[in-house]
Scaffold this motif. Structure first.
Motif, PDB file in Angstrom:
ATOM      1  N   SER A   1      -9.804  33.113  26.595  1.00 22.26           N
ATOM      2  CA  SER A   1      -8.400  33.248  26.201  1.00 22.26           C
ATOM      3  C   SER A   1      -7.790  31.907  25.804  1.00 22.26           C
ATOM      4  CB  SER A   1      -7.588  33.855  27.346  1.00 22.26           C
ATOM      5  OG  SER A   1      -7.684  33.052  28.520  1.00 22.26           O
ATOM      6  N   ARG A   2      -8.485  30.796  26.097  1.00 19.39           N
ATOM      7  CA  ARG A   2      -7.958  29.473  25.774  1.00 19.39           C
ATOM      8  C   ARG A   2      -8.604  28.884  24.529  1.00 19.39           C
ATOM      9  NH1 ARG A   2      -7.137  26.615  31.725  1.00 19.39           N
ATOM     10  NH2 ARG A   2      -5.938  28.320  32.649  1.00 19.39           N
ATOM     11  N   LEU A   3      -9.356  29.693  23.823  1.00 14.63           N
ATOM     12  CA  LEU A   3      -9.839  29.281  22.508  1.00 14.63           C
ATOM     13  C   LEU A   3      -8.754  29.627  21.492  1.00 14.63           C
ATOM     14  CD1 LEU A   3     -13.546  30.495  22.773  1.00 14.63           C
ATOM     15  CD2 LEU A   3     -12.511  28.380  23.623  1.00 14.63           C
ATOM     16  N   THR A   4      -9.047  29.598  20.215  1.00 15.33           N
ATOM     17  CA  THR A   4      -8.013  29.905  19.228  1.00 15.33           C
ATOM     18  C   THR A   4      -7.561  31.350  19.373  1.00 15.33           C
ATOM     19  OG1 THR A   4      -9.610  30.592  17.549  1.00 15.33           O
ATOM     20  CG2 THR A   4      -9.020  28.262  17.606  1.00 15.33           C
ATOM     21  N   ARG A   5      -6.338  31.594  19.018  1.00 17.30           N
ATOM     22  CA  ARG A   5      -5.781  32.948  19.127  1.00 17.30           C
ATOM     23  C   ARG A   5      -6.578  33.934  18.277  1.00 17.30           C
ATOM     24  NH1 ARG A   5      -2.957  35.433  23.044  1.00 17.30           N
ATOM     25  NH2 ARG A   5      -2.137  37.397  22.238  1.00 17.30           N
TER      26      ARG A   5
ATOM     27  N   LEU B   1     -15.925  41.494  33.700  1.00 18.34           N
ATOM     28  CA  LEU B   1     -14.951  40.869  32.801  1.00 18.34           C
ATOM     29  C   LEU B   1     -15.598  39.737  32.006  1.00 18.34           C
ATOM     30  CD1 LEU B   1     -12.142  40.266  31.674  1.00 18.34           C
ATOM     31  CD2 LEU B   1     -11.632  39.014  33.799  1.00 18.34           C
ATOM     32  N   GLN B   2     -16.445  38.915  32.648  1.00 20.51           N
ATOM     33  CA  GLN B   2     -17.120  37.788  31.970  1.00 20.51           C
ATOM     34  C   GLN B   2     -16.116  36.985  31.140  1.00 20.51           C
ATOM     35  OE1 GLN B   2     -20.797  37.089  31.409  1.00 20.51           O
ATOM     36  NE2 GLN B   2     -21.112  38.250  33.280  1.00 20.51           N
ATOM     37  N   PRO B   3     -15.100  36.379  31.768  1.00 15.77           N
ATOM     38  CA  PRO B   3     -14.012  35.773  30.987  1.00 15.77           C
ATOM     39  C   PRO B   3     -14.292  34.376  30.461  1.00 15.77           C
ATOM     40  CG  PRO B   3     -13.568  35.503  33.319  1.00 15.77           C
ATOM     41  CD  PRO B   3     -14.858  36.273  33.228  1.00 15.77           C
ATOM     42  N   LEU B   4     -15.417  33.759  30.875  1.00 12.95           N
ATOM     43  CA  LEU B   4     -15.686  32.375  30.516  1.00 12.95           C
ATOM     44  C   LEU B   4     -16.679  32.276  29.363  1.00 12.95           C
ATOM     45  CD1 LEU B   4     -16.114  31.004  34.152  1.00 12.95           C
ATOM     46  CD2 LEU B   4     -14.093  30.752  32.704  1.00 12.95           C
ATOM     47  N   THR B   5     -16.603  31.186  28.632  1.00 10.84           N
ATOM     48  CA  THR B   5     -17.559  30.946  27.553  1.00 10.84           C
ATOM     49  C   THR B   5     -18.963  30.764  28.116  1.00 10.84           C
ATOM     50  OG1 THR B   5     -17.051  28.574  27.666  1.00 10.84           O
ATOM     51  CG2 THR B   5     -15.851  29.905  26.033  1.00 10.84           C
ATOM     52  N   ARG B   6     -19.062  30.200  29.306  1.00 13.12           N
ATOM     53  CA  ARG B   6     -20.315  30.050  30.044  1.00 13.12           C
ATOM     54  C   ARG B   6     -19.980  30.011  31.530  1.00 13.12           C
ATOM     55  NH1 ARG B   6     -25.038  28.444  27.621  1.00 13.12           N
ATOM     56  NH2 ARG B   6     -25.787  27.638  29.601  1.00 13.12           N
TER      57      ARG B   6
ATOM     58  N   SER C   1      -9.959  38.601  18.159  1.00  8.65           N
ATOM     59  CA  SER C   1     -11.079  39.267  17.505  1.00  8.65           C
ATOM     60  C   SER C   1     -12.165  39.674  18.491  1.00  8.65           C
ATOM     61  CB  SER C   1     -11.680  38.349  16.433  1.00  8.65           C
ATOM     62  OG  SER C   1     -12.293  37.224  17.029  1.00  8.65           O
ATOM     63  N   GLY C   2     -12.013  39.245  19.752  1.00  8.81           N
ATOM     64  CA  GLY C   2     -12.956  39.681  20.781  1.00  8.81           C
ATOM     65  C   GLY C   2     -14.129  38.757  21.012  1.00  8.81           C
ATOM     66  N   PHE C   3     -13.953  37.450  20.721  1.00  8.76           N
ATOM     67  CA  PHE C   3     -15.050  36.516  21.001  1.00  8.76           C
ATOM     68  C   PHE C   3     -15.312  36.470  22.509  1.00  8.76           C
ATOM     69  CE2 PHE C   3     -16.349  32.299  22.491  1.00  8.76           C
ATOM     70  CZ  PHE C   3     -17.582  32.205  21.884  1.00  8.76           C
TER      71      PHE C   3
ATOM     72  N   SER D   1      -7.551  20.689  22.298  1.00  8.56           N
ATOM     73  CA  SER D   1      -7.065  21.769  21.435  1.00  8.56           C
ATOM     74  C   SER D   1      -7.991  22.977  21.487  1.00  8.56           C
ATOM     75  CB  SER D   1      -6.941  21.277  19.992  1.00  8.56           C
ATOM     76  OG  SER D   1      -8.221  21.181  19.389  1.00  8.56           O
ATOM     77  N   PRO D   2      -7.442  24.181  21.342  1.00  7.40           N
ATOM     78  CA  PRO D   2      -8.277  25.388  21.318  1.00  7.40           C
ATOM     79  C   PRO D   2      -9.370  25.342  20.261  1.00  7.40           C
ATOM     80  CG  PRO D   2      -5.966  25.987  21.549  1.00  7.40           C
ATOM     81  CD  PRO D   2      -6.008  24.510  21.279  1.00  7.40           C
ATOM     82  N   LYS D   3      -9.078  24.723  19.104  1.00  2.75           N
ATOM     83  CA  LYS D   3     -10.064  24.658  18.029  1.00  2.75           C
ATOM     84  C   LYS D   3     -11.267  23.823  18.443  1.00  2.75           C
ATOM     85  CE  LYS D   3     -11.718  25.232  13.882  1.00  2.75           C
ATOM     86  NZ  LYS D   3     -12.231  26.561  13.469  1.00  2.75           N
ATOM     87  N   VAL D   4     -11.030  22.710  19.108  1.00  3.18           N
ATOM     88  CA  VAL D   4     -12.128  21.845  19.563  1.00  3.18           C
ATOM     89  C   VAL D   4     -12.963  22.575  20.608  1.00  3.18           C
ATOM     90  CG1 VAL D   4     -12.674  19.752  20.861  1.00  3.18           C
ATOM     91  CG2 VAL D   4     -10.993  19.670  19.009  1.00  3.18           C
TER      92      VAL D   4
END
Length: 666
Positions: free
Chosen positions: A429-433, A578-583, A438-440, A310-313
């Motif tokens: 983009s695959r985290l919570t909407r 772009l840096q699109p990944l969390t890491r 909000s630009g995380f 899930s995006p939340k996890v």
């Protein structure tokens, strides 16, 4: 004669007679005389009464109020009192973090006792002189740490004999070795600290030891330490037993669980976490493990790793948060069905070794050389190399049609996800909407208070300079604010111009469909300016990602039509910004750049020592300027690897095979 003067004269008389408590009361009542003199006399009283901390506090006022006290004398007096503080409770590092390191030539003053005798009537013994030298080493090490010079800080601290090291020294060394990735040095160095009977130090040692074994790919040893509580040095000959619970730390549990994962003991991996003390921290990782287990037989090229999480996890893991679970949610996480799947596609040893050797050579170009903190990680190198081979195989397929920019980076991202499970790699983009809108995005600290992050120390001044340059164009400012910005020399002085968090956008790129934001340089403080941090941050909003995505797709199609160096670097430039990944954005950008160059020329690029290509892309005003700088070193850094471009087809590899290839613990 004023009352203050009378109190001061009486205090002087009592001080000479040895009544330090009485003298102190007189000096406290003598407000109104020269404050530097009053504080110096109070410091003498505090010193004689053994109130070292108060003596230090009083002495901090002396030089600003009494010009008769030489700076060198003041520093030595401070050193003398700090020595007593250290001698008493070793609290100096925490209580007086701003204390300057002592110059080595001041030891002559202390050795001969001139300022100490004159002001305190004390003569140092040899033992006290040695303790002062050790205090000097600690202060120097801390100053070097704050400057990002961890290697020199370690050298300074190791001038203290092992038998004289204190608890905080070992914590410093553990932190420094870990930050530099010197895992072998950390493992062996910890054995010198075993004579300390400290539960806190033992717990820290255990966590550092387990983490180092994991980072070295020594998964079986990592698990053995957890199960037995017994540490071994790298020769596996010296052992010791730890008297501490390893289950108390969720970080230790994750390292052990992921060690089981790479050994493909899936159920055991999940059970380690489920038996931990902090389920809120551990349960998200259980779902990650279960996801990988569920697709272990899937073809890697078709697999969307973590798709069923899930995006939340994923957001919880990406942000390092603790996720609260209801009883029903906990009970719904069932691992009883996680029997190891029946696998008929095991790679034979020769094939697995061929992949590992080819990938290690190709992926070695991922390494940033000559930069503290970027140490060799074989698992990451193999993942990068396999990403290159997978990209090449993908291009050869007639059916391969790129319709989405993420397809271009799928090989690099997929392999990185499997190689870096501990720090989840996922598209923002695959985290919570809510988080996405909000630009995380990925935030990378450059400096936190006085501490300069070693990896990025070389780019600190450049980032600060760009921040100052761009502020007048992006904020409405008064003339006095503009002048203050121009003269600001550090983060705190610049923050004081605004007294709130500020940021600037490094660049705006026109892709034919409007302006696209570049990376942001941020100056922020969580405590009203007491601790000021400098960082870069990427705002991964839907509109920004969409515009960059269109640009990336256009750039890639241009490269396919004419696979030049310039067109390959243009794709890199866009993805790095772009840096699109969390890491892992920098690693995936560089892997794909190497893959594009390798597929078209059979060559690879070895980056010059000290150069961090992603930071160059982020901080350079335009692609043309960026590529002009690249051309200055590129011709000398190209080489032809001995790996055959037909080293092995990757199209039939499963997730299970990928984990086999990433396993280097033998």
């Amino acid at each position: 004669m004023t009352a203050a003067t009378q109190h001061c004269l009486k205090g002087n008389s009592l001080l000479k007679s040895g009544d330090y408590s009485g003298a102190l009361r007189c000096y406290e009542a003598a407000a109104g005389i020269n404050e530097g003199t009053r504080q110096l006399n109070m410091a003498r009283c505090y010193y004689k009464l053994g109130l070292w901390n108060r003596a230090v506090t009083a002495l901090k006022i002396v030089t600003s109020n009494n010009k008769d006290i030489q700076a060198s004398d003041y520093t030595v007096i401070m050193a003398w009192c700090l020595l007593r503080v250290i001698e008493k409770d070793n609290s100096i590092n925490d209580e007086y973090p701003g204390t300057p390191p002592l110059d080595s030539d001041l030891f002559d003053f202390v050795t001969h006792g001139s300022p100490a005798v004159a002001l305190f009537g004390d003569v140092p013994s040899e033992a006290e002189r040695l303790r002062l030298e050790h205090a000097h080493a600690r202060a120097t090490a801390k100053a070097l740490l704050n400057q990002g010079e961890l290697s020199n800080g370690i050298i300074a601290l190791q001038t203290i004999p092992v038998g004289h090291m204190i608890h905080s020294d070992w914590l410093f060394l553990i932190k420094a070795w870990h930050a530099l990735g010197h895992h072998t040095a950390l493992i062996d160095g910890l054995f010198s600290a075993l004579h300390y009977d400290s539960p806190t130090l033992a717990a820290t040692m255990a966590a550092a030891h387990v983490a180092s074994r994991y980072q070295l790919g020594q998964y079986r040893e990592c698990i053995r330490v957890f199960e037995t509580g017994e540490l071994r040095d790298t020769s596996l000959k010296v052992t010791c037993k730890l008297n501490t619970s390893l289950k108390a730390s969720s970080e230790i549990l994750k390292h052990v669980a992921y060690s089981h994962l790479y050994l493909q003991n899936f159920r055991k991996s999940a059970e380690v976490l489920l038996n931990g003390n902090d389920q809120n921290q551990c349960l998200p990782s259980v779902l990650i493990i279960k996801s990988i287990w569920g697709m272990s037989t899937s073809i890697l090229g078709n697999a969307d790793i973590f798709e069923d999480v899930s995006p939340k996890v994923k957001e919880t893991l990406a942000k390092g948060m603790s996720m609260k679970w209801s009883i029903e949610e906990r009970e719904a996480i069932d691992v009883s069905d996680m029997t190891d799947p029946v696998l008929t596609d095991d790679l034979d040893p020769k094939t697995r070794l061929r992949f590992q050797e080819s990938a290690t050579q190709l992926g070695g170009c991922l390494q940033y050389n000559g930069v503290e903190g970027f140490t060799k990680n074989v698992r990451h190198h193999i993942a990068s190399g396999m990403g290159i081979l997978t990209f090449v195989d993908q291009l050869r397929q007639d059916s391969f049609k790129v319709t989405d920019w993420q397809q271009i980076y799928h090989p690099a991202v997929t392999w990185r996800k499997l190689a870096d499970v501990f720090d989840i790699v996922e598209y923002s983009s695959r985290l919570t909407r809510e988080s996405y809108e909000s630009g995380f995005g990925c935030q990378t600290p450059i400096q936190i208070g006085d501490f300069v992050v070693p990896k990025y120390a070389a780019y600190r001044k450049r980032c600060f300079s760009i921040l100052k340059k761009e502020l007048p164009g992006q904020y409405i400012l008064t003339d006095s604010q503009i002048d203050a910005i121009r003269t600001a020399e550090d983060g705190p002085s610049l923050f004081s111009v605004f007294n709130y968090n500020i940021q600037v956008i490094t660049r705006l790129t026109d892709n034919g469909d409007g302006l696209v934001e570049g990376t942001r340089i941020v100056l922020c403080s969580p405590d009203e300016g007491k601790t000021v941090s400098l960082a870069i941050r990427t705002a991964s909003t839907p509109s920004r990602t969409s515009k960059y995505g269109s640009l990336l797709l256009k750039c890639f199609q241009g490269w396919k039509a004419d696979p030049t160096m310039k067109s390959a670097f243009r794709c890199y430039f866009c993805f790095a910004n772009l840096q699109p990944l969390t890491r892992g954005s920098a690693a995936c950008a560089l892997t794909t750049l190497q893959a594009m160059i390798f597929s078209s020329t059979g060559q690879l690029v070895s980056l010059p020592a000290g150069l961090q290509l992603d930071w160059e892309a982020i901080l350079t005003p335009s692609f043309e300027d960026f590529y002009a700088e690249v051309l200055k070193w590129l011709p000398d850094q190209l080489f032809t690897p001995t790996v055959d471009i037909n080293a092995g087809l990757t199209g039939t590899l499963s997730v299970h095979n990928a984990l086999q290839i990433l396993l280097v613990d033998e």
